[in-house]
Scaffold this active site. Sequence first.
Site, PDB file in Angstrom:
ATOM      1  N   SER A 170      -9.747   1.849   2.871  1.00 47.63           N
ATOM      2  CA  SER A 170      -8.894   2.560   1.949  1.00 47.63           C
ATOM      3  C   SER A 170      -7.847   1.692   1.250  1.00 47.63           C
ATOM      4  CB  SER A 170      -8.185   3.690   2.697  1.00 47.63           C
ATOM      5  OG  SER A 170      -7.311   3.164   3.683  1.00 47.63           O
ATOM      6  N   LYS A 198       0.857  -1.198   0.000  1.00 42.77           N
ATOM      7  CA  LYS A 198       0.000   0.000   0.000  1.00 42.77           C
ATOM      8  C   LYS A 198       0.885   1.238   0.000  1.00 42.77           C
ATOM      9  CE  LYS A 198      -3.956   1.946   2.598  1.00 42.77           C
ATOM     10  NZ  LYS A 198      -4.826   1.783   3.785  1.00 42.77           N
ATOM     11  N   SER A 248      -9.811  -0.368   7.197  1.00 43.35           N
ATOM     12  CA  SER A 248      -9.289  -0.269   5.835  1.00 43.35           C
ATOM     13  C   SER A 248      -8.617  -1.508   5.269  1.00 43.35           C
ATOM     14  CB  SER A 248      -8.310   0.899   5.725  1.00 43.35           C
ATOM     15  OG  SER A 248      -9.035   2.086   5.541  1.00 43.35           O
TER      16      SER A 248
END
Length: 488
Positions: free
Chosen positions: A152, A77, A176
């Site tokens: 996210s 990420k 997330s």
Amino acid sequence: MNLSDATEIRDAVRSRKVKATEVVSSLVARAKAANAKLNAFHEILEEDAMRQAAAVDAAVAAGRDPGPMAGVPVAVKDNIATHEGHTTCSSRMLENYRSPFDATCVERLRAAGAVVMGKTNLDEFAMGSSSEHCAWGPVRNPWDQARVPGGSSGGSAAAAAAAICGVALGSDTGGSIRQPASLCGCVGFKPTYGRVSRYGLVAFGSSLDQIGPLARTVRDAALTYAVMAGADPRDSTSAQRPVEDPLQDLERPIEGLRVGVPTQYMSDANDPRVNTLIQSSLDRLRGAGASIVPVELPLTDVGISTYYVIAPAEASANLARFDGIRYGHRAPARAGQSLDDLYAESRAQGFGPEVQRRIMLGTYVLSAGYYDAYYGRALKVRRRIKAEFDRAFETCDVIAGPASPTPAFRPGELSDPLQMYLCDVYTVNTNIAGIPGVSVPIGFVEDGGTRLPVGLHLQAPAMADARLLRAARMVESLHASACVSAPI
Ligand code: GLN
């Protein structure tokens, strides 16, 4: 051989059945092709990945142990620092930022033979639940590209679900990792707070943030976690306690497992198809010898308001460093302009609307006149939420429910920020209490001709990560047909 399954890749590379360079080049090719549709990756670091893979092959050839994740391509990420490529948090603010160091988790993965293959897109600074609000364009759900992947960590979830990486890393401040895992149909695991070092994770809500894996199998998630977890002198909040090996008993079902189901979780406000799937998963668990225990978590609904005081408060402090002077985007300076004006302009240009909203909210709840009324109050509620979990865990080993009240929605469908915040109703309290949580795929709902995945969310007491993963493995084994990669 399934070339994207981390454990299988590792075994094949170690036993010289395949070269790490072969694994990486085939996965990178697949990722490039799929990325045109999914926008899961901001950057695919092909050259760097091939270099790392060659080093793994050289170790194997020299008879050295290449490590427990030898040759496994990892999608990281883009709010986790990597020495290679950029670390942008999907924000214009950090468009050109390159980290001079690797996050501790990345360093440990590399030392275990894993290969960083690219950086994945997220909602800007990890604020969001849809991965629509990403400076490099929205991420799409691999099961239905007309839907969001959740957020996210949407890029990491899409990459893991579509089998275009071995495993992926996400961060979870209020859901997330788990919510996008549920919406994309992969395993998403948020460890106990402090179990994985946050060093190198761009801070959002420091008392809530936790790094964890997204994978296609519980075993791969457990393996990745085992490599990353453990105390780190560079993160003073990392837990000192030795890490219990989650792989040791992973395949051994927990006898007499007591699964607590809070009445508040099976709410009428959920999509009824989600409730049906959760119910049938609980029935299967009962059939496999588990007992289903009703428990009460009356503060479930209060979690969202508590979270949206604490997380923005911490975010407003953490994001103050991105002022265009020390870090981040700098607006062009004008003659005679004050430094304060330059800061303000740099922020207005560098941050998207949701990030600005959070900073406003955070500075407001921390301001002199409102601190006690909002922030102080939220901290008190936080203690009560934690106490409520402690009480519930007196009668059960894990707590189960939906990871998300709905399956994947369409871009733009939740344009009201408050509606978006409600996506996390079942996940924020995990972070508020600091306990571990995992989402495991349990099936699909049919929607307009497409199949949309649904995950079961399991939570366990702090530091019971190994137990949680074992329970997750039990759930996975009862839902083999749900645990498949997305057809991309
Ligand atoms: N969706 C939540 C938020 O917007 C949680 C995000 C996260 O876990 N990083 O804050």
